[in-house]
Design a protein around this motif. Structure first.
Motif, short mmCIF file in Angstrom:
data_model
loop_
_atom_site.label_atom_id
_atom_site.label_comp_id
_atom_site.label_asym_id
_atom_site.label_seq_id
_atom_site.Cartn_x
_atom_site.Cartn_y
_atom_site.Cartn_z
N HIS A 47 -5.63 1.40 -2.95
CA HIS A 47 -6.81 1.73 -3.75
C HIS A 47 -6.53 1.78 -5.26
O HIS A 47 -7.35 2.25 -6.04
CB HIS A 47 -7.42 3.06 -3.26
N GLY A 48 -5.36 1.29 -5.66
CA GLY A 48 -5.04 1.22 -7.09
C GLY A 48 -4.81 2.57 -7.74
O GLY A 48 -4.94 2.70 -8.95
N ALA A 49 -4.47 3.59 -6.94
CA ALA A 49 -4.38 4.94 -7.48
C ALA A 49 -2.95 5.49 -7.44
O ALA A 49 -2.74 6.69 -7.57
CB ALA A 49 -5.32 5.88 -6.72
N ASN A 50 -1.97 4.62 -7.22
CA ASN A 50 -0.58 5.09 -7.22
C ASN A 50 0.06 4.69 -8.55
O ASN A 50 0.32 3.52 -8.79
CB ASN A 50 0.18 4.47 -6.04
N PRO A 51 0.33 5.69 -9.42
CA PRO A 51 0.86 5.36 -10.75
C PRO A 51 2.24 4.70 -10.69
O PRO A 51 2.69 4.12 -11.68
CB PRO A 51 0.93 6.72 -11.45
N ASN A 52 2.91 4.77 -9.51
CA ASN A 52 4.26 4.21 -9.41
C ASN A 52 4.28 2.80 -8.83
O ASN A 52 5.34 2.22 -8.64
CB ASN A 52 5.13 5.12 -8.53
N SER A 53 3.11 2.24 -8.52
CA SER A 53 3.09 0.94 -7.84
C SER A 53 2.71 -0.20 -8.78
O SER A 53 1.98 -0.04 -9.74
CB SER A 53 2.09 0.98 -6.69
N THR A 54 3.28 -1.39 -8.46
CA THR A 54 2.91 -2.61 -9.16
C THR A 54 2.45 -3.63 -8.10
O THR A 54 2.71 -3.44 -6.91
CB THR A 54 4.12 -3.17 -9.94
N PRO A 56 1.74 -8.06 -7.08
CA PRO A 56 1.52 -7.90 -5.63
C PRO A 56 2.65 -7.08 -5.00
O PRO A 56 3.76 -7.06 -5.52
CB PRO A 56 1.57 -9.35 -5.13
N ARG A 57 2.33 -6.40 -3.90
CA ARG A 57 3.30 -5.50 -3.29
C ARG A 57 3.16 -5.46 -1.77
O ARG A 57 2.05 -5.36 -1.26
CB ARG A 57 3.08 -4.07 -3.86
N ILE A 58 4.29 -5.54 -1.07
CA ILE A 58 4.32 -5.26 0.38
C ILE A 58 4.56 -3.76 0.51
O ILE A 58 5.61 -3.27 0.09
CB ILE A 58 5.45 -6.04 1.08
N PRO A 59 3.58 -3.01 1.03
CA PRO A 59 3.78 -1.56 1.14
C PRO A 59 4.72 -1.20 2.30
O PRO A 59 5.20 -2.09 3.01
CB PRO A 59 2.37 -1.02 1.37
N GLY A 60 4.93 0.10 2.49
CA GLY A 60 5.71 0.58 3.63
C GLY A 60 7.05 1.16 3.25
O GLY A 60 7.97 0.43 2.89
N HIS A 61 7.15 2.50 3.31
CA HIS A 61 8.43 3.14 2.99
C HIS A 61 8.94 4.03 4.12
O HIS A 61 9.95 4.70 3.97
CB HIS A 61 8.30 3.94 1.69
N GLU A 62 8.25 4.02 5.27
CA GLU A 62 8.70 4.83 6.41
C GLU A 62 9.12 3.86 7.50
O GLU A 62 8.39 3.63 8.46
CB GLU A 62 7.55 5.75 6.85
N ASN A 63 10.29 3.24 7.31
CA ASN A 63 10.65 2.05 8.06
C ASN A 63 11.75 2.29 9.08
O ASN A 63 12.78 2.88 8.77
CB ASN A 63 11.11 0.96 7.09
N VAL A 115 9.24 -1.86 -5.31
CA VAL A 115 9.73 -3.12 -4.72
C VAL A 115 9.14 -3.21 -3.32
O VAL A 115 8.56 -2.25 -2.81
CB VAL A 115 11.29 -3.17 -4.65
N ASP A 116 9.28 -4.41 -2.69
CA ASP A 116 8.59 -4.62 -1.43
C ASP A 116 9.15 -3.75 -0.30
O ASP A 116 10.34 -3.49 -0.22
CB ASP A 116 8.64 -6.10 -1.03
N GLY A 117 8.23 -3.30 0.56
CA GLY A 117 8.57 -2.39 1.65
C GLY A 117 8.50 -3.05 3.01
O GLY A 117 8.77 -4.26 3.15
N GLY A 118 8.11 -2.29 4.01
CA GLY A 118 8.33 -2.67 5.40
C GLY A 118 7.14 -3.19 6.19
O GLY A 118 7.25 -3.36 7.39
N PHE A 119 6.02 -3.48 5.54
CA PHE A 119 4.90 -4.05 6.30
C PHE A 119 5.14 -5.55 6.48
O PHE A 119 4.37 -6.40 6.03
CB PHE A 119 3.56 -3.82 5.59
#
Ligand SMILES: [Zn+2]
Ligand SMILES: [Zn+2]
Length: 342
Positions: A47-54, A56-63, A115-119
């Motif tokens: 939703h564009g509300a994470n001040p730490n994100s850029t 394009p991005r692959i989300p997912g940090h609980e991998n 950086v890209d995550g686990g989705f």
């Protein structure tokens, strides 16, 4: 080939078919994903509300996944190992890294936001960023190791000790995890929320007292429970604008108490100097986790936590659209989604 999910910009995502990545150096491992937790911060990235994100991005940090290939110099893990992957990538050189505060390294990169995550079906990581888990932990639960590492970290930051009387605002996933971590440390815990269902769940997770702030006066109840003393420490796991300020209400936290903040709301709170100084309160912030994966894995292996009902909504990777559907159309029954890859 494999599939990956890319948030191209806020409110837009694509499912792409790409080659399975190659190891980039001798110290990397290739991980075949098995489970990826969906966290509040993923909602914020979408939703564009994470001040730490850029983007394009692959989300997912609980991998969580399986190692399927290792570089020639890898020694800590081997093919076939079941692993979870740390989310922070640090420089090892800065002041924070040198004093053991790697999670807030000045050059920190976070998998799934910076950086890209686990989705995605496969990705590579340095061997030092993966932790082996025993067969007794199933992958759906393994996706909860990262949020439990947050619970371990924020309770360490708050210097929680046995005998503390803890107040937790919010009984969502993180609130429930902080609750279980505090119970594990031998504390009395009061949980507060507006949702009877998660408050009941909190009781099953060991909450000594529950307060519905829609129906009861929070400070009065806390005063009653604590013999008019107040709690020794309070956690804000509700994280809406004003939630932190509410923990400074007179009577809630006793003199010399601690208040721990986890939220990333950008709107200002209304905490005066007197609110802090009068009771000499410590306001302590906590972000992600540091050196907590291994101790949490050990506690999971020893069945020290009650994981029943924490993952409310398992979703197959083939049905990833559902994840974004629920982010756009929140359903109170969907409290924690975990993507399962097979
Ligand atoms: Zn998370
Ligand atoms: Zn650093």
């Amino acid at each position: 080939m494999m599939k990956e999910v890319v948030i191209t910009k806020p409110y837009e995502y694509e499912i792409r078919e790409v080659p399975i990545p190659e190891l980039e150096d001798d110290y990397q491992v290739l991980i075949k994903m098995k489970a990826a937790g969906v966290c509040g911060s993923d909602y914020h990235i979408y939703h564009g509300a994470n001040p730490n994100s850029t983007y394009p991005r692959i989300p997912g940090h609980e991998n969580a996944g399986v190692v399927v290939k290792v570089g020639s110099k890898v020694t800590r893990v081997k093919e076939g190992d079941r692993v979870v992957v740390d989310l922070i990538i640090t420089c090892g050189q800065c002041y924070q890294c040198k004093i053991g505060r790697e999670n807030i390294c000045e050059n920190v990169k976070v998998r799934g936001s910076g950086v890209d995550g686990g989705f995605r079906e496969y990705f590579t990581a340095p061997e030092d960023d993966v932790y082996v888990i025993p067969n007794s932990i199933d992958f759906k639960d393994a996706a909860l190791i990262e949020p439990f590492a947050i619970g371990a970290h924020c309770t360490n930051r708050g210097k929680v000790v046995p005998g503390d009387i803890v107040f937790i605002l919010g009984t969502g996933t993180i609130g429930s995890i902080i609750l279980q971590t505090c119970k594990n440390k031998g504390c009395t815990v009061i949980c507060c929320d507006i949702d009877d269902e998660t408050l009941e769940r909190a009781k099953a997770y060991g909450a000594d007292y529950i307060i519905n702030s829609r129906k009861e006066n929070v400070v009065e109840r806390v005063q009653e429970i604590t013999n008019r003393k107040g709690v020794t420490i309070a956690f804000d796991s509700a994280c809406f604008q004003g939630s932190l300020t509410s923990l400074f209400e007179p009577g809630l936290v006793r003199n010399a108490g601690r208040v721990v903040n986890l939220g990333f709301t950008t709107a200002p709170e209304s905490i005066s100097q007197a609110m802090l100084a009068q009771r000499e309160l410590d306001l302590i912030s906590s972000r992600m986790s540091c050196y907590q994966f291994e101790p949490v894995i050990e506690k999971f292996a020893n069945n020290e936590f009650n994981l029943d009902g924490l993952v409310t909504t398992p979703i197959k990777f083939d049905e990833i659209d559902k994840v974004f559907h629920y982010m756009d159309n929140p359903d109170p029954k969907v409290k924690k989604m975990v993507i399962l890859f097979d």
